[in-house]
Design a protein around this motif. Structure first.
Motif, PDB file in Angstrom:
ATOM      1  N   SER A  23       0.809  -1.226   0.000  1.00 47.74           N
ATOM      2  CA  SER A  23       0.000   0.000   0.000  1.00 47.74           C
ATOM      3  C   SER A  23       0.838   1.270   0.000  1.00 47.74           C
ATOM      4  O   SER A  23       0.330   2.349  -0.308  1.00 47.74           O
ATOM      5  CB  SER A  23      -0.951  -0.004   1.202  1.00 47.74           C
ATOM      6  OG  SER A  23      -0.229  -0.139   2.410  1.00 47.74           O
ATOM      7  N   SER A  24       2.131   1.155   0.350  1.00 47.34           N
ATOM      8  CA  SER A  24       3.009   2.323   0.312  1.00 47.34           C
ATOM      9  C   SER A  24       3.642   2.524  -1.064  1.00 47.34           C
ATOM     10  O   SER A  24       4.351   3.500  -1.281  1.00 47.34           O
ATOM     11  CB  SER A  24       4.112   2.196   1.369  1.00 47.34           C
ATOM     12  OG  SER A  24       5.008   1.145   1.041  1.00 47.34           O
ATOM     13  N   GLY A  25       3.402   1.583  -1.995  1.00 46.15           N
ATOM     14  CA  GLY A  25       3.962   1.678  -3.336  1.00 46.15           C
ATOM     15  C   GLY A  25       5.262   0.930  -3.521  1.00 46.15           C
ATOM     16  O   GLY A  25       5.852   0.982  -4.605  1.00 46.15           O
ATOM     17  N   THR A  26       5.726   0.217  -2.489  1.00 51.71           N
ATOM     18  CA  THR A  26       6.961  -0.557  -2.616  1.00 51.71           C
ATOM     19  C   THR A  26       6.735  -1.739  -3.553  1.00 51.71           C
ATOM     20  O   THR A  26       5.780  -2.501  -3.393  1.00 51.71           O
ATOM     21  CB  THR A  26       7.424  -1.074  -1.241  1.00 51.71           C
ATOM     22  OG1 THR A  26       7.634   0.039  -0.376  1.00 51.71           O
ATOM     23  CG2 THR A  26       8.713  -1.871  -1.363  1.00 51.71           C
ATOM     24  N   GLN A  27       7.627  -1.882  -4.512  1.00 51.48           N
ATOM     25  CA  GLN A  27       7.520  -2.947  -5.503  1.00 51.48           C
ATOM     26  C   GLN A  27       8.042  -4.261  -4.914  1.00 51.48           C
ATOM     27  O   GLN A  27       9.186  -4.343  -4.462  1.00 51.48           O
ATOM     28  CB  GLN A  27       8.315  -2.567  -6.743  1.00 51.48           C
ATOM     29  CG  GLN A  27       8.092  -3.460  -7.934  1.00 51.48           C
ATOM     30  CD  GLN A  27       8.851  -2.942  -9.143  1.00 51.48           C
ATOM     31  OE1 GLN A  27      10.038  -3.197  -9.306  1.00 51.48           O
ATOM     32  NE2 GLN A  27       8.167  -2.182  -9.988  1.00 51.48           N
TER      33      GLN A  27
END
Length: 456
Positions: free
Chosen positions: A99-103
């Motif tokens: 949800s934080s955008g970490t791939q």
């Protein structure tokens, strides 16, 4: 009345969940604005949709997954629909993000068919085992040297299938926790059985009032320091007035709530019967060991369809699992993907091979290793993927077996659990293609007009 509600809820929970994923432009261009469209319900969940990378380039499509838990395995596969049977346009990249955008997972090319003289296909596939509970996002974009930076020029229609599986070790742990909870509940109920017998005689008292009597008696006895609830037999007497008033209130409300309860049941039944559902693929041993005895388990009824199931390559060597897919048409595209579940997060056991066969047993498509995650130092994974455009109408069969030098000859020694997803995507009709082309042409003209206006 409670039994039908419980039965309907169990049906809703136990059935493989599926819904048509929607290409919600422009809100799905970013994780912060993308909506949750996938709601796993335990066991196996499969979702499928037809999306498009927009003509102007740089498009990214995100789809949210609700409330994943540690041990869940997410598998994402795409099938480019711009140029079957090559499946090279649009050239997609698939990823999974927290949800934080970490791939967390990314995958570029997963080839189509090992029977081709030269493997082709620019669709994608990635698998990932969830480590932390929370919401996650599947992302699909076009190929560029820096994925998901919006700097690509791919465009066109593709189908995407997202599955969520709970591998065997995690499933056992959850079942153990559930059994422990049931055991504790049963112990508590047995401890209260004497109160239930004393306070709930066969006098026709409503079940909810009976439960209230037991709860009031039990809690009051404990709060006033009694060593055992039977030590204070007079406690319920002090609450009799309240209980009688509550019983009268329940009786008045019952007639008013009857219509509401019936309406609720009708709505729930409609939800259970009409909600898009993935076909539940079953491991029908031993009849699924050959095409001649395998049953038709998936019959498409829409433009995109998916079936999912948890299967086992039986110990003792040589097991093959066939699944019939009926009522297909020339031009339909079959995509088969498997995810080994015995040793996640490596996804290497069992080492599967997937294929597509016609009703005569002719092998049309074969896929061996489709690796998991390009972020790994060394690409891993012995799950399989194959895509194939059907040449004629009829029934076809998906086959999954263990790796051997001669696939599907029964001479392998692989064993263990795997999930399999079968996606059927119909090619757009000529009229739909003309409308899409007209829309793309209009967008191009609009973009050109805007650029000219800005240059003035």
């Amino acid at each position: 009345m409670r039994i039908p509600v419980l039965f309907a809820l169990l049906q809703l929970i136990a059935s493989p969940a599926a819904a048509l994923l929607l290409d919600q432009e422009p809100s799905n261009d970013d994780i912060t604005t993308a909506t949750i469209q996938i709601f796993p319900s335990g066991g196996e969940t499969a979702e499928v949709g037809r999306f498009a990378l927009d003509v102007l380039g740089g498009d990214t499509d995100y789809v949210g997954i609700d409330n994943l838990v540690p041990g869940d395995v997410v598998t994402v596969s795409t099938t480019p629909m711009g140029d079957p049977p090559n499946f090279e346009s649009p050239d997609t990249i698939a990823g999974l993000f927290d949800s934080s955008g970490t791939q967390l997972c990314i995958q570029d090319d997963a080839f189509n068919n090992d029977l081709d003289s030269f493997p082709t296909g620019f669709g994608s596939l990635c698998r990932y085992e969830i480590a932390v509970a929370g919401n996650y996002y599947v992302g699909i974009t076009g190929w560029s040297s820096v994925p998901f930076d919006g700097n690509h020029f791919e465009q066109g229609i593709y189908s995407v299938t997202v599955t969520v599986s709970l591998p065997e070790p995690s499933l056992v742990l959850q079942l153990g926790a559930g059994l422990l909870g049931l055991a504790m509940l049963d112990r508590r109920r047995r401890a209260r059985s004497r109160s239930a017998l004393a306070l709930c005689p066969q006098d026709g008292a409503p079940w909810i009032l009976c439960e209230i009597r037991v709860s009031l008696h039990y809690r009051g006895a404990m709060q006033e320091g009694a060593a055992d609830e039977s030590d204070r037999p007079g406690f319920f007497g002090r609450c009799a007035g309240f209980a009688d008033e509550l019983e009268a209130t329940i009786a008045r409300l019952a007639s008013r709530c009857e219509l509401m309860r019936i309406s609720f049941l009708l709505v729930l039944a409609l939800v259970v019967s009409t909600a898009p559902a993935a076909a539940q693929l079953l491991d029908e041993e031993p009849s699924n060991d050959s095409i001649s005895t395998a049953t038709i388990q998936l019959t498409p009824s829409a433009a995109v369809n998916v079936g999912i199931g948890r299967f086992t390559l039986e110990a003792g060597a040589g097991d093959i699992d066939f699944i019939g897919v009926g009522g297909l048409f020339a031009g339909d595209v079959v995509t088969v993907s498997t995810t080994p579940l015995t040793d996640s997060p490596h996804f290497e056991s069992p080492d599967t091979i997937a294929g597509v066969f016609d009703s005569d047993g002719t092998e049309l498509c074969l896929g061996d290793d489709a690796f998991n995650n390009d972020l790994d130092v060394l690409p891993r994974g012995f799950g399989s993927l194959c895509r194939f455009e059907l040449p004629a109408d009829g029934d076809y069969f998906v086959g999954v077996t263990g790796w051997s030098s001669v696939p599907f000859d029964g001479s392998h020694f692989e064993s263990g659990e795997y999930s399999v997803a079968v996606t059927i995507t119909a090619l757009p009709e000529p009229g739909a293609l003309r409308q899409i082309a007209a829309g793309l042409l209009a967008l191009t003209a609009l973009a050109t007009r805007r650029r000219r206006a800005n240059d003035r």
